[in-house]
Design an enzyme around this catalytic site. Structure first.
Site, PDB file in Angstrom:
ATOM      1  CD  GLU A 212       1.474  -0.871   1.284  1.00  0.00           C
ATOM      2  OE1 GLU A 212       1.127  -1.464   0.012  1.00  0.00           O
ATOM      3  OE2 GLU A 212       1.426   0.079   1.660  1.00  0.00           O
ATOM      4  CE  LYS A 346      -0.954   6.792  -0.204  1.00  0.00           C
ATOM      5  NZ  LYS A 346       0.238   7.111  -0.333  1.00  0.00           N
TER       6      LYS A 346
END
Length: 437
Positions: A212, A346
């Site tokens: 990430e 999400k």
């Protein structure tokens, strides 16, 4: 306006794994969306359909999900002649076609790809930006629009990194900025200071970045990681303006009812594993010592007792991710048990836009906050940048200010802020209640 074509193909995500891309065509053109995927996935999530054929893509192919779009969903949508602007009808049709509680027949990755591409096509038909269309679908207030605080994952541990560090993400949140663009500049400057400090203390290779975009040095404890981040914030000159957030991803180190902070060591000493109460005490010490404003997944996904006990006197935002997996039933239970006060949203955990919007609304109704989130396996798709503005959640986590699949979302938010001008405000320190601003 009706949909004239729906087509899916297999493309690659930021980890080099196959994922599903869907194109929806109307008279206005072709609109495309790509589905992300996670590394640490909750057991209660909607099913991401993978082929399982180890001879290709190590079993991670998505040819079945792609076929499900092209051979099952596409013909059904075309024959039903659904209006592209009727998101609920599109999603309901796909859920009926699937007929399972966790989307295991067609795959959440097949359904979501269509769901997101349809929303983009609808925005084009209405001649409005995607964030405006999403606000319309959600019934969000747009006077003013709210730009989110970016929670930037600058240091990685847990399943996202080597090293002994158990907690998965250490994020900086520029809550003291005046605008999103200023927040991103502050975040970027701290990130560069952090990389320099990390290389100095842990060697050149420690500056390498994880999935990430965060650094992943060989750090042993949370305190060591937090000291490094605080030093980087001070070096950049932003003490008091930048807060810290944690994603502990504790389900990853929950064993036999205890928490093993040395879980990456196969010979870990079970006498040192912590009870939920002992882990809660550790978090409390960290909150007292560091400018922490948010803790995600402090306990395992089914350790309800530990969550409820900790929430009572935590004093910071407690974000549920693995606990709730964007699932309405799990969210309702978490609200009833007073286990947390914010939802990590999400879209691929629940698998359709309509259900994602409902999850956010259920959370807001319970005075929870909502943080929109990327996944560790991301793509160039910027859908969640528009979603966070459309839903008015005031907080987004989409990695470090590095790696193009992370910057794609952050750059889209810069464009949205510029386009909205005085019609938008920055959530800042009020990120938790941004939907009420």
């Amino acid at each position: 306006m009706a949909i004239s074509k729906v087509y899916a193909r297999s493309v690659y995500d930021s980890r080099g794994n196959p994922t599903v891309e869907v194109e929806v065509t109307t008279e206005n053109g072709t609109f495309r969306s790509i589905v992300p995927s996670g590394a640490s996935t909750g057991v209660h999530e909607a099913l991401e359909l993978r082929d399982g054929d180890k001879s290709k893509w190590l079993g991670k192919g998505v040819t079945k999900a792609v076929s499900n779009v092209n051979d099952i969903i596409a013909p059904a949508l075309l024959s039903a002649n659904v209006d592209v602007k009727d998101q609920k009808a599109v999603d309901a049709l796909m859920l009926t076609l699937d007929g399972t509680p966790n989307k295991s027949k067609l795959g959440a990755n097949a359904i979501l790809g269509v769901s997101m591409a349809v929303a983009k096509a609808a925005a084009a038909e209405k001649k409005v930006p995607l964030y405006q269309h999403l606000a319309d679908l959600a019934g969000s207030s747009t006077t003013p629009f709210v730009l989110p605080v970016p929670f930037l994952n600058v240091l990685n541990g847990g399943s996202h990194a080597g090293g002994a560090l158990a907690l998965q993400e250490f994020m900086i949140a520029p809550t003291g900025a005046e605008s999103f663009s200023e927040a991103l500049r502050m975040g970027s400057e701290v990130y560069h200071n952090l990389k320099s400090l990390t290389k100095k203390r842990y060697g050149a290779s420690a500056g390498n970045v994880g999935d990430e975009g965060g650094v992943a040095p060989n750090i042993q404890t949370a305190e060591e990681a937090l000291d490094l981040i605080v030093d980087a914030i001070k070096a950049a000159g932003y003490e008091g303006k930048i807060d810290i957030a944690l994603d502990c991803a504790s389900s990853e180190f929950f064993k036999d009812g205890k928490y093993d902070l040395d879980f990456k060591n196969p010979e870990s000493d079970s006498s040192k594993w912590l009870s939920g109460q002992e882990l809660a005490d550790l978090y409390k010490k960290l909150v007292e010592k560091y400018p922490i404003v948010s803790i995600e997944d402090p306990f395992a996904e089914d350790d309800w007792e530990a969550w409820s006990h900790f929430y009572k006197n935590a004093g910071v935002q407690i974000v549920a991710d693995d606990l709730t997996v964007t699932n309405p039933t799990r969210i309702a239970t978490a609200i009833q048990k007073k286990a947390a006060d914010a939802l990590l949203l999400k879209v691929n955990q629940i698998g359709s836009l309509t259900e994602s919007i409902q999850a956010a609304k259920d959370s807001f109704d319970a005075t929870w906050g909502v943080m929109v989130s990327h996944r560790s396996g991301e793509t160039e798709d910027t859908f969640i940048a528009d979603l966070v503005v459309g839903l008015r959640t005031g907080q987004i986590k989409t990695g470090a200010p590095a790696r193009s699949e992370r910057l794609a979302k952050l750059n889209q938010l810069l464009r949205i802020e510029e386009e909205l001008g005085s019609k938008a405000i920055y959530a800042g320190k009020k990120f938790h209640n941004a939907n009420k601003l």
